[in-house]
Design a protein around this motif. Sequence first.
Motif, mmCIF file in Angstrom:
data_model
loop_
_atom_site.group_PDB
_atom_site.id
_atom_site.type_symbol
_atom_site.label_atom_id
_atom_site.label_comp_id
_atom_site.label_asym_id
_atom_site.label_seq_id
_atom_site.Cartn_x
_atom_site.Cartn_y
_atom_site.Cartn_z
ATOM 1 N N SER A 114 0.869 -1.174 0.000
ATOM 2 C CA SER A 114 0.000 0.000 0.000
ATOM 3 C C SER A 114 0.913 1.233 0.000
ATOM 4 N N ALA A 115 0.325 2.408 -0.076
ATOM 5 C CA ALA A 115 1.128 3.634 -0.034
ATOM 6 C C ALA A 115 1.937 3.700 1.266
ATOM 7 N N GLU A 116 1.307 3.320 2.372
ATOM 8 C CA GLU A 116 2.001 3.348 3.670
ATOM 9 C C GLU A 116 3.135 2.328 3.704
ATOM 10 N N GLY A 117 2.886 1.142 3.146
ATOM 11 C CA GLY A 117 3.917 0.115 3.106
ATOM 12 C C GLY A 117 5.090 0.531 2.229
ATOM 13 N N ALA A 118 4.766 1.130 1.073
ATOM 14 C CA ALA A 118 5.815 1.596 0.160
ATOM 15 C C ALA A 118 6.649 2.688 0.821
ATOM 16 N N ASN A 119 5.993 3.560 1.550
ATOM 17 C CA ASN A 119 6.694 4.634 2.249
ATOM 18 C C ASN A 119 7.581 4.064 3.360
ATOM 19 N N SER A 120 7.044 3.152 4.135
ATOM 20 C CA SER A 120 7.802 2.584 5.251
ATOM 21 C C SER A 120 9.003 1.784 4.790
ATOM 22 N N VAL A 121 8.846 1.005 3.718
ATOM 23 C CA VAL A 121 9.977 0.192 3.260
ATOM 24 C C VAL A 121 11.089 1.080 2.712
ATOM 25 N N ALA A 122 10.752 2.256 2.204
ATOM 26 C CA ALA A 122 11.772 3.181 1.701
ATOM 27 C C ALA A 122 12.768 3.536 2.796
ATOM 28 N N PHE A 123 12.281 3.659 4.020
ATOM 29 C CA PHE A 123 13.153 4.041 5.122
ATOM 30 C C PHE A 123 13.962 2.861 5.661
ATOM 31 N N GLN A 124 13.658 1.652 5.178
ATOM 32 C CA GLN A 124 14.442 0.475 5.558
ATOM 33 C C GLN A 124 15.570 0.223 4.553
ATOM 34 N N LEU A 125 15.482 0.844 3.387
ATOM 35 C CA LEU A 125 16.486 0.660 2.336
ATOM 36 C C LEU A 125 17.627 1.652 2.536
ATOM 37 N N THR A 126 18.426 1.390 3.542
ATOM 38 C CA THR A 126 19.447 2.356 3.944
ATOM 39 C C THR A 126 20.528 2.572 2.896
ATOM 40 N N GLN A 127 20.721 1.620 1.987
ATOM 41 C CA GLN A 127 21.759 1.782 0.979
ATOM 42 C C GLN A 127 21.228 2.366 -0.331
ATOM 43 N N SER A 128 19.942 2.690 -0.373
ATOM 44 C CA SER A 128 19.369 3.288 -1.581
ATOM 45 C C SER A 128 19.169 4.779 -1.350
ATOM 46 N N PRO A 129 20.018 5.619 -1.928
ATOM 47 C CA PRO A 129 19.931 7.061 -1.669
ATOM 48 C C PRO A 129 18.655 7.706 -2.218
ATOM 49 N N ILE A 130 18.015 7.084 -3.197
ATOM 50 C CA ILE A 130 16.824 7.713 -3.771
ATOM 51 C C ILE A 130 15.525 7.261 -3.111
ATOM 52 N N ALA A 131 15.562 6.193 -2.323
ATOM 53 C CA ALA A 131 14.329 5.623 -1.777
ATOM 54 C C ALA A 131 13.547 6.620 -0.929
ATOM 55 N N ARG A 132 14.196 7.258 0.019
ATOM 56 C CA ARG A 132 13.485 8.197 0.903
ATOM 57 C C ARG A 132 12.953 9.386 0.123
ATOM 58 N N LYS A 133 13.726 9.843 -0.832
ATOM 59 C CA LYS A 133 13.312 10.990 -1.642
ATOM 60 C C LYS A 133 12.036 10.663 -2.436
ATOM 61 N N ARG A 134 11.964 9.458 -2.959
ATOM 62 C CA ARG A 134 10.837 9.085 -3.806
ATOM 63 C C ARG A 134 9.608 8.630 -3.029
#
Length: 160
Positions: A114-134
Amino acid sequence: MQQADVNWRVAEAEKAEEPELEKVEEVSEVELVPYIEGHAQLILNERRILDFDLAPIYGVSTSALNRAYKRNIDMFEDDWVIQLDGDLWQSLCQSGITLDERQRFRTETPLVYSAEGANSVAFQLTQSPIARKRAKTIIKVFSDLERMAHGDFVFDIQGM
């Protein structure tokens, strides 16, 4: 043991826990909004995105995305990320979603975020510099798609 040696050992242990993310083709900034709009589907009465469609947004492999979720599963509400059952997956495949050969023959059914799940997993991807931004863009597009579905949508590209 000296402090510098302890710090080095801790840093090495942390690296071992989180493997290097393999490089995958990511969605460009220009294509981002249309890509999300085209891949966010109504699944189980909520707008969701399949794991293999979400991974390129963050520039990671599907396995890295799902590892990040599973490693931190306690940080997600039950309905934020769902493992599709075989029947629902078959139904989606027959409904015309586009699959590449790797997705047709996966051993597990995909996770849907879901949107919330996609947002939360972005903050777990610590080695992906674009995840939090997107993550912010994903929330906005999902929100806009919901408003469009309910007829109270005014498109605002400048707010992105």
